[in-house]
Motif scaffolding. Structure first.
Motif, short mmCIF file in Angstrom:
data_model
loop_
_atom_site.label_atom_id
_atom_site.label_comp_id
_atom_site.label_asym_id
_atom_site.label_seq_id
_atom_site.Cartn_x
_atom_site.Cartn_y
_atom_site.Cartn_z
N TYR A 6 0.80 -1.22 0.00
CA TYR A 6 0.00 0.00 0.00
C TYR A 6 0.84 1.28 0.00
O TYR A 6 0.64 2.15 -0.86
N PRO A 7 1.79 1.44 0.94
CA PRO A 7 2.55 2.71 0.94
C PRO A 7 3.31 2.95 -0.37
O PRO A 7 3.32 4.08 -0.89
N LEU A 8 3.91 1.91 -0.93
CA LEU A 8 4.63 2.06 -2.19
C LEU A 8 3.67 2.44 -3.32
O LEU A 8 3.95 3.34 -4.11
N ALA A 9 2.53 1.78 -3.36
CA ALA A 9 1.54 2.06 -4.40
C ALA A 9 1.03 3.50 -4.31
O ALA A 9 0.88 4.18 -5.33
N ILE A 10 0.78 3.96 -3.11
CA ILE A 10 0.28 5.33 -2.94
C ILE A 10 1.37 6.33 -3.29
O ILE A 10 1.11 7.32 -3.99
N TRP A 11 2.59 6.10 -2.84
CA TRP A 11 3.69 7.02 -3.14
C TRP A 11 3.90 7.13 -4.65
O TRP A 11 3.99 8.23 -5.19
N LEU A 12 3.97 5.99 -5.33
CA LEU A 12 4.14 6.02 -6.78
C LEU A 12 2.90 6.59 -7.47
O LEU A 12 3.01 7.35 -8.44
N GLY A 13 1.74 6.22 -6.97
CA GLY A 13 0.49 6.67 -7.58
C GLY A 13 0.26 8.16 -7.46
O GLY A 13 -0.23 8.80 -8.41
N LEU A 14 0.62 8.76 -6.33
CA LEU A 14 0.41 10.19 -6.14
C LEU A 14 1.22 11.02 -7.13
O LEU A 14 0.84 12.15 -7.46
N ALA A 15 2.32 10.47 -7.61
CA ALA A 15 3.14 11.18 -8.59
C ALA A 15 2.56 11.07 -10.00
O ALA A 15 2.98 11.81 -10.90
N ARG A 16 1.60 10.16 -10.20
CA ARG A 16 1.11 9.90 -11.56
C ARG A 16 -0.40 10.11 -11.76
O ARG A 16 -0.85 10.29 -12.88
N PHE A 17 -1.16 10.02 -10.68
CA PHE A 17 -2.62 10.06 -10.80
C PHE A 17 -3.22 11.06 -9.81
O PHE A 17 -2.60 11.39 -8.81
N GLU A 18 -4.43 11.45 -10.10
CA GLU A 18 -5.16 12.26 -9.12
C GLU A 18 -5.46 11.37 -7.91
O GLU A 18 -5.79 10.18 -8.07
N PRO A 19 -5.35 11.92 -6.71
CA PRO A 19 -5.58 11.12 -5.50
C PRO A 19 -6.92 10.40 -5.49
O PRO A 19 -7.01 9.27 -5.03
N ARG A 20 -7.97 11.04 -6.04
CA ARG A 20 -9.30 10.41 -5.96
C ARG A 20 -9.31 9.03 -6.62
O ARG A 20 -10.03 8.16 -6.19
N TRP A 21 -8.49 8.81 -7.64
CA TRP A 21 -8.49 7.51 -8.31
C TRP A 21 -7.70 6.48 -7.52
O TRP A 21 -7.94 5.28 -7.67
N LEU A 22 -6.80 6.94 -6.68
CA LEU A 22 -6.07 6.00 -5.81
C LEU A 22 -6.95 5.51 -4.66
O LEU A 22 -6.65 4.49 -4.04
N GLY A 23 -8.02 6.23 -4.40
CA GLY A 23 -8.96 5.81 -3.36
C GLY A 23 -9.54 4.43 -3.64
O GLY A 23 -9.85 3.68 -2.71
N VAL A 24 -9.65 4.09 -4.91
CA VAL A 24 -10.16 2.77 -5.28
C VAL A 24 -9.23 1.68 -4.72
O VAL A 24 -9.69 0.66 -4.22
N PHE A 25 -7.91 1.92 -4.78
CA PHE A 25 -6.94 0.96 -4.25
C PHE A 25 -7.11 0.81 -2.74
O PHE A 25 -7.10 -0.30 -2.21
N LEU A 26 -7.30 1.93 -2.05
CA LEU A 26 -7.52 1.87 -0.60
C LEU A 26 -8.77 1.06 -0.28
O LEU A 26 -8.76 0.22 0.62
N LEU A 27 -9.83 1.30 -1.00
CA LEU A 27 -11.07 0.55 -0.76
C LEU A 27 -10.86 -0.94 -1.00
O LEU A 27 -11.35 -1.77 -0.23
N LEU A 28 -10.09 -1.29 -2.01
CA LEU A 28 -9.78 -2.69 -2.29
C LEU A 28 -8.98 -3.31 -1.14
O LEU A 28 -9.30 -4.39 -0.67
N ASP A 83 -7.40 14.99 -2.58
CA ASP A 83 -6.16 15.23 -1.85
C ASP A 83 -5.60 13.90 -1.37
O ASP A 83 -6.36 13.00 -1.01
N GLY A 84 -4.28 13.78 -1.34
CA GLY A 84 -3.65 12.53 -0.95
C GLY A 84 -3.59 12.28 0.55
O GLY A 84 -3.34 11.15 0.98
N LEU A 85 -3.82 13.31 1.37
CA LEU A 85 -3.71 13.14 2.82
C LEU A 85 -4.59 12.02 3.36
O LEU A 85 -4.10 11.18 4.13
N PRO A 86 -5.87 11.95 3.01
CA PRO A 86 -6.67 10.84 3.56
C PRO A 86 -6.10 9.47 3.21
O PRO A 86 -6.16 8.55 4.03
N LEU A 87 -5.50 9.33 2.03
CA LEU A 87 -4.89 8.06 1.66
C LEU A 87 -3.70 7.73 2.55
O LEU A 87 -3.46 6.57 2.87
N LYS A 88 -2.98 8.76 2.96
CA LYS A 88 -1.80 8.56 3.80
C LYS A 88 -2.18 8.30 5.26
O LYS A 88 -1.34 7.89 6.06
#
Length: 177
Positions: free
Chosen positions: A15-37, A70-75
């Motif tokens: 998870y932390p690696l995916a979010i770190w890499l993802g925040l550099a490439r995608f809008e945070p809202r789309w990474l929320g799907v990964f968190l939900l998974l 925003d990426g903060l909730p993901l973190k």
């Protein structure tokens, strides 16, 4: 269920690696799907009701991520995981056997009373660990760079967990019979 458990642990570890890499490439809202998974897998793979509560907390973080983009909730998810673990371990102190006693009895079925006391203290030590680890996870989410957050939550925290596990495993035969 073993596959779901393995996937849940793998997703949690990555998870932390995916979010770190993802925040550099995608809008945070789309990474929320990964968190939900990740949270859903964890809840489905566990027998502990606290993981369903954590999944609800993760859903709240995902909603905040979608609304704020925003990426903060993901973190904040590692903080949520530490709170969930703290609840599981602390609850086992009030309603024994403790988490560590259950694990100890796998190897030492006839755990003597002094061993039960020792594993209860180890469970307390884990509770302190989860408070400290969750506090550091919170600090890295609020005040550190994304790279520092990912390094702590995706590597250093795991090394510390491993050290706690190894220390307990090495000391248990002396104290638990």
């Amino acid at each position: 269920m073993r596959v779901a458990t393995a996937l849940a642990w793998l997703a949690t570890l990555l998870y932390p690696l995916a979010i770190w890499l993802g925040l550099a490439r995608f809008e945070p809202r789309w990474l929320g799907v990964f968190l939900l998974l990740v949270a859903s897998l964890r809840a489905l793979a566990s027998r502990e009701p606290v993981w369903w509560l954590a999944a609800c907390g993760a859903l709240a973080l995902v909603i905040a991520t979608f609304v704020l983009n925003d990426g903060l909730p993901l973190k904040l998810y590692p903080v949520l995981v530490n709170v969930a673990m703290l609840l599981v371990f602390a609850a086992s102190l009030w309603k024994p056997p403790t988490v560590i006693e259950r694990l100890a009895r796998l190897r030492h079925p006839d755990l003597p009373p002094e061993g039960v006391r020792w594993v209860a203290n180890v469970t307390r030590a884990w509770c302190v660990f989860f408070v400290a680890n969750g506090g550091i996870a919170l600090w890295t989410a609020l005040a550190a760079s994304d790279a520092t957050w990912a390094l702590y939550n995706g590597a250093i925290a795991y090394v510390l967990i491993g050290a706690m596990l190894a220390g307990e495993w090495l000391l248990r035969p002396r104290h638990a019979g």
